[in-house]
Motif scaffolding. Structure first.
Motif, PDB file in Angstrom:
ATOM      1  N   ASP A 444      59.158  45.768 -41.053  1.00 33.35           N
ATOM      2  CA  ASP A 444      59.318  45.637 -39.598  1.00 33.35           C
ATOM      3  C   ASP A 444      58.089  45.014 -38.950  1.00 33.35           C
ATOM      4  OD1 ASP A 444      61.861  46.648 -39.640  1.00 33.35           O
ATOM      5  OD2 ASP A 444      61.263  48.712 -39.186  1.00 33.35           O
ATOM      6  N   GLN A 448      57.888  41.588 -36.722  1.00 32.72           N
ATOM      7  CA  GLN A 448      57.344  41.602 -35.365  1.00 32.72           C
ATOM      8  C   GLN A 448      56.259  40.545 -35.199  1.00 32.72           C
ATOM      9  OE1 GLN A 448      55.943  45.569 -34.535  1.00 32.72           O
ATOM     10  NE2 GLN A 448      57.859  46.521 -35.195  1.00 32.72           N
ATOM     11  N   GLY A 478      61.012  45.588 -32.733  1.00 32.90           N
ATOM     12  CA  GLY A 478      60.210  46.750 -32.344  1.00 32.90           C
ATOM     13  C   GLY A 478      58.883  46.451 -31.688  1.00 32.90           C
TER      14      GLY A 478
END
Length: 681
Positions: A444, A448, A478
Motif C-alpha cells: 500500500d 501511495q 490510503g
C-alpha cells in the motif's frame, strides 16, 4: 592566543584590501608583539586601524548621501530605476502558491513513524531491508537529510539479495558529498571511505561489508580478482591437466577434434549425462559431431578444461561468453555460475557495462547484469545522458528484460525516479520512471508513493486532468495528503468550488493540521483567507507560505514595512530561498537596496542557481544591478562587518558578507570555512 590570531590575519595580506600605506605601524620598542589581549601593541593597533577604516567608510558614506559622487564610472541611484530592478512588478498571491511535497506525508507523523518502527521490529531478516526503505520514504519529507540517510544505511546493512545491495549501495554513494566523489570511477573504492562494489555482488546477510571500505582484493581466489586485458591468454589443450591417454571420446567441430573424458563432461549437467550415458546413440560413439550446437572449437576446449578443473582460469572473455551460452543450452548450472561471476568481474566502466549487459540479459546471467547495473547507478546522473541506458531503465520493455533476471524492483525505480526528479521534474524520462515505479508497487505505501509522485510531476507539467487522476489513485490507496494535489488540480481546471469543498471535507474528517488550512486558504479570499492562514501558522509555525502570503497581502495594501516585519518572523528561525527572495523583492520596492543586496547574496549562498522574479532574472544579474546602488565596502570593512554580525548571530548578514568577500578576495579557503560554519549553524 591573541598573537596567533593577528599573525593569521596578517598572513591574509589585508593590506592589499585596505589600500593603506601603514597598516601594521607599531613601535618596535614598545613591548612584546602579541600582548595579552586587545591591548597588545600589534593586535591593539591593528584592530584600531580597522576601526578607523570603518569610521572613514561611514563618514564617506555620509558625505556621499549629502553630495552626489563625482566618479562617472560608478552608477548612481538615479541611473537605475526601481522598475528596471523589478521586471515582474510587485509579487502577487496567485504566483506564490506552495509546492506539493513529493513524498509520503501523513496526518499524524508520530503515529506513522511508530507504525513503521513496529514493522521493523516485528519483521524477519529477509523483510527488514524493505521495512527500513519504508522508513526512508517517511523521513524523506523532513528537512533533516541525516534521518533519511541513516535509514537508507540500515536498509543496506540488512539487505540480503545482490540486487538490493547494488541499488542501496549506489544510492548511498549518490547521497554523499560531491567533493568526496570527484575523480572516482564507478567501481573505485580502495583507499576511500566507500563501500566496496565487489562486496555488493555477494549475496547473503553481511553487516560488516558496509563498514569495511574494501574487500575486493582480500580473501578471494586468485582467478576472481579483476584482471586487465593483457592478462587474458588463450589456453592450451593440456591446460586441464589431462593428457590424451585419459580421454575416451571426442567432440568434432568442423575439422577440429576435441578430446575429452566422457565422465567429466557428463558431470556438467543432466542433459550431457543423458546424452553420453543414456539411450541416445551418442552414448555408443567415440566421436560426436557437435558442429551445429553454436560453439567453437576453442569454446569446447574451454568446456573440457572446466569439466576437469572446475575453474575458468585465464580464458578469453569471448570464450567465457560462449561457455555461458553452452551452459544455458545444456543446463550446466555450475558452469553458468562460474561464467556469470567471471564476466561480472570484468565490468569496470560504462563502456564494458553497456557491452556486457546485453549478453547478461540474453543469457539470464543475474550477477553479470547486477555488475553492469551497478556501474549505471554509480555513474548517476551522468549515465542518464546515455540513450541506451535510459532506454533500458525507462522503457516498459527494458523493465521486462530486467525483471527476467531479477533486477526490476520498486527499490530500483524509487532510486532512479528520485534522481530524475532532482535533475528535471518535467522530463519524459521522469514520467516513464515513475510509471515503472507504479508497475513495481505491491504494498500500500508503495502505491501511495508512486501515484502521488506521478500526480506531482503531472501537476508541474500542467497536465491537470492526469494529475487529478493520479492523486485520486493515491488517495484511494490510503494517502490522505494526496487530496491536496487533487484539490489543486481541480482548482487549475476551473473547478474552484469543488476544490474548496474537498479541503473542507478533509478538515472535517481528520484532526486539524497546519497544511490543511494552508491549502484551503488558496481557494478563498478576504477575511476567510486570512483566518485560514493564521490558523495554519498556529498549528504549524514552521510553514513559510502563510507568512509569505500575509506579506504579499500587506504589499497590496502598500504596507511594505509591515510586510517585511511579517517575513522576519519566519526568517528568524527558518531560512528558505523563497522567503529571502520575497524580502529582497519588497526591500527593492522600498528602495532599501542594501537590505535587498544582503538577502540576494545570502540566497545565492543557499542556492547558487536561483532564478528571481518567477524565473525571469538570475540572482547574479540582480547582484550586478544592485551593487552600484549601495556603498562599496573595502575588504577591511567586510572583515569588521563579519565579526560584528557573527557576534550578534546575524547569519543572513554574515552569509551576505562572506559571499561578497568570496567574489572580491583571494582568500578562498578561510572564507569557505567560515561559510561552512554559518551553513551548519
Amino acid at each position: 592566543m591573541q598573537h596567533n590570531i593577528f599573525t593569521t590575519m596578517r598572513s591574509l595580506k589585508l593590506s592589499e584590501g585596505c589600500k593603506a600605506t601603514q597598516v601594521y605601524a607599531f613601535n618596535p620598542t614598545g613591548g612584546e608583539a602579541g600582548g595579552g589581549g586587545y591591548g597588545g601593541k600589534v593586535g591593539g593597533k591593528f584592530l584600531q586601524h580597522l576601526q578607523d577604516l570603518r569610521a572613514n567608510s561611514i563618514r564617506t558614506k555620509s558625505s556621499r548621501n549629502s553630495h552626489p559622487p563625482t566618479n562617472h564610472n560608478q552608477t548612481t541611484r538615479t541611473d537605475v530605476s526601481v522598475e528596471s530592478l523589478l521586471p515582474a512588478g510587485l509579487p502577487t498571491v496567485d504566483l506564490i502558491e506552495p509546492k506539493i511535497e513529493p513524498c509520503l506525508k501523513s496526518v499524524d507523523f508520530v503515529e506513522s513513524l511508530a507504525d513503521v518502527y513496529t514493522k521493523v521490529e516485528n519483521s524477519s531478516q529477509l523483510e527488514k531491508s524493505d521495512r527500513f526503505l519504508e522508513q526512508c520514504a517517511v523521513f524523506k519529507g523532513l528537512s533533516d537529510p541525516k534521518l533519511f540517510r541513516n535509514s537508507l544505511r540500515s536498509a543496506r546493512q540488512h539487505a540480503v539479495d545482490v540486487h538490493s545491495k547494488v541499488v542501496l549501495a549506489s544510492w548511498l554513494k549518490c547521497e554523499r558529498r560531491e567533493d568526496e566523489l570527484i575523480g572516482l570511477s564507478a567501481m573505485d573504492c580502495c583507499g576511500r571511505n566507500l563501500e566496496c562494489p565487489r562486496a555488493c555482488l555477494m549475496s547473503g546477510y553481511d553487516p560488516d561489508s558496509v563498514k569495511d571500505p574494501c574487500v575486493c582484493l582480500r580473501g578471494q581466489p586468485e582467478e576472481d580478482v579483476l584482471m586487465g586485458d593483457e592478462d587474458y591468454l588463450t589456453f592450451d589443450a593440456d591446460e586441464g591437466g589431462g593428457g590424451d591417454d585419459d580421454c575416451d571420446m571426442s567432440f568434432c567441430i568442423g575439422d577440429d577434434e576435441i578430446r575429452c573424458v566422457r565422465y567429466n563432461v557428463a558431470s556438467l549437467s543432466r542433459p550431457f549425462r543423458a546424452m553420453l550415458y543414456g539411450e541416445f546413440k551418442e552414448s555408443r560413439r567415440e566421436k560426436i559431431n557437435f558442429t551445429q550446437n553454436g560453439i567453437s572449437a576453442e569454446g569446447m576446449r574451454g568446456a573440457m578444461v572446466f569439466s576437469q578443473t572446475k575453474r575458468l582460469g585465464t580464458f578469453d572473455p569471448k570464450i567465457v561468453l560462449e561457455l555461458l551460452s553452452l551452459a544455458n543450452r545444456f543446463c550446466c548450472d555450475e558452469l553458468k555460475s562460474a561464467c556469470d561471476a567471471h564476466l561480472a568481474s570484468l565490468v569496470c566502466d560504462m563502456e564494458s557495462a553497456v557491452i556486457l549487459i546485453e549478453y547478461g540479459l540474453e543469457e539470464g546471467a543475474n550477477l553479470l547484469v547486477a555488475a553492469c547495473l551497478q556501474v549505471f547507478l554509480r555513474e548517476l546522473p551522468f549515465s542518464m545522458n546515455n540513450p541506451y541506458v535510459m532506454r533500458l531503465l525507462c522503457g516498459s520493455e527494458g523493465r521486462e528484460r530486467l525483471a527476467s533476471v531479477g533486477h526490476a524492483s520498486f527499490l530500483l525505480y524509487y532510486f532512479l525516479s528520485q534522481i530524475a526528479m532532482e535533475e528535471e521534474m518535467k522530463s519524459n524520462n521522469t514520467v516513464m520512471l515513475l510509471e515503472r515505479l507504479g508497475e513495481c508497487a505491491t504494498e500500500d505505501w508503495q502505491k501511495q508513493l508512486a501515484y502521488h509522485l506521478l500526480g506531482v510531476v503531472m501537476l508541474e507539467r500542467k497536465e491537470y486532468k492526469d494529475a487529478q487522476n493520479w492523486f485520486e489513485e493515491a488517495v484511494e490507496a490510503g494517502h490522505v495528503y494526496s487530496s491536496v494535489g487533487g484539490a489543486r488540480a481541480k482548482y487549475h481546471r476551473g473547478h474552484k468550488y469543488s476544490a474548496y469543498k474537498m479541503m473542507n471535507s478533509l478538515i472535517s474528517d481528520h484532526s486539524p493540521v497546519g497544511w490543511m488550512y494552508q491549502e484551503r486558504s488558496l481557494f478563498c479570499t478576504g477575511k476567510e483567507k486570512l483566518m485560514d492562514l493564521n490558523t495554519a501558522t498556529e498549528l504549524d509555525p514552521t510553514l513559510p507560505f502563510p507568512y509569505m502570503c500575509r506579506a504579499v497581502l500587506l504589499v497590496q495594501e502598500n504596507k511594505l514595512e509591515s510586510a517585511i516585519s511579517e517575513l522576519n518572523k519566519i526568517i528568524g528561525f527558518k531560512v528558505s530561498p523563497d522567503c529571502l527572495e520575497l524580502r529582497a523583492w519588497i526591500s527593492m520596492a522600498l528602495e532599501d537596496f542594501e537590505g535587498a543586496l544582503r538577502d540576494v547574496r545570502a540566497l545565492l549562498t543557499l542556492d547558487p542557481n536561483h532564478m528571481m522574479f518567477y524565473g525571469k532574472k538570475h540572482g547574479d544579474q540582480l547582484v550586478e544591478l544592485l551593487r552600484p546602488l549601495v556603498q562599496q565596502c573595502s575588504q577591511a570593512d567586510c572583515w569588521m562587518q563579519l565579526y560584528d554580525r557573527w557576534s550578534s548571530v546575524d547569519d543572513i548578514g554574515s552569509l551576505a558578507v562572506v559571499h561578497q568577500m568570496l567574489a572580491n578576495g583571494p582568500w578562498k579557503s578561510l572564507l569557505r570555512f567560515r561559510q561552512s560554519l554559518l551553513l551548519l549553524r
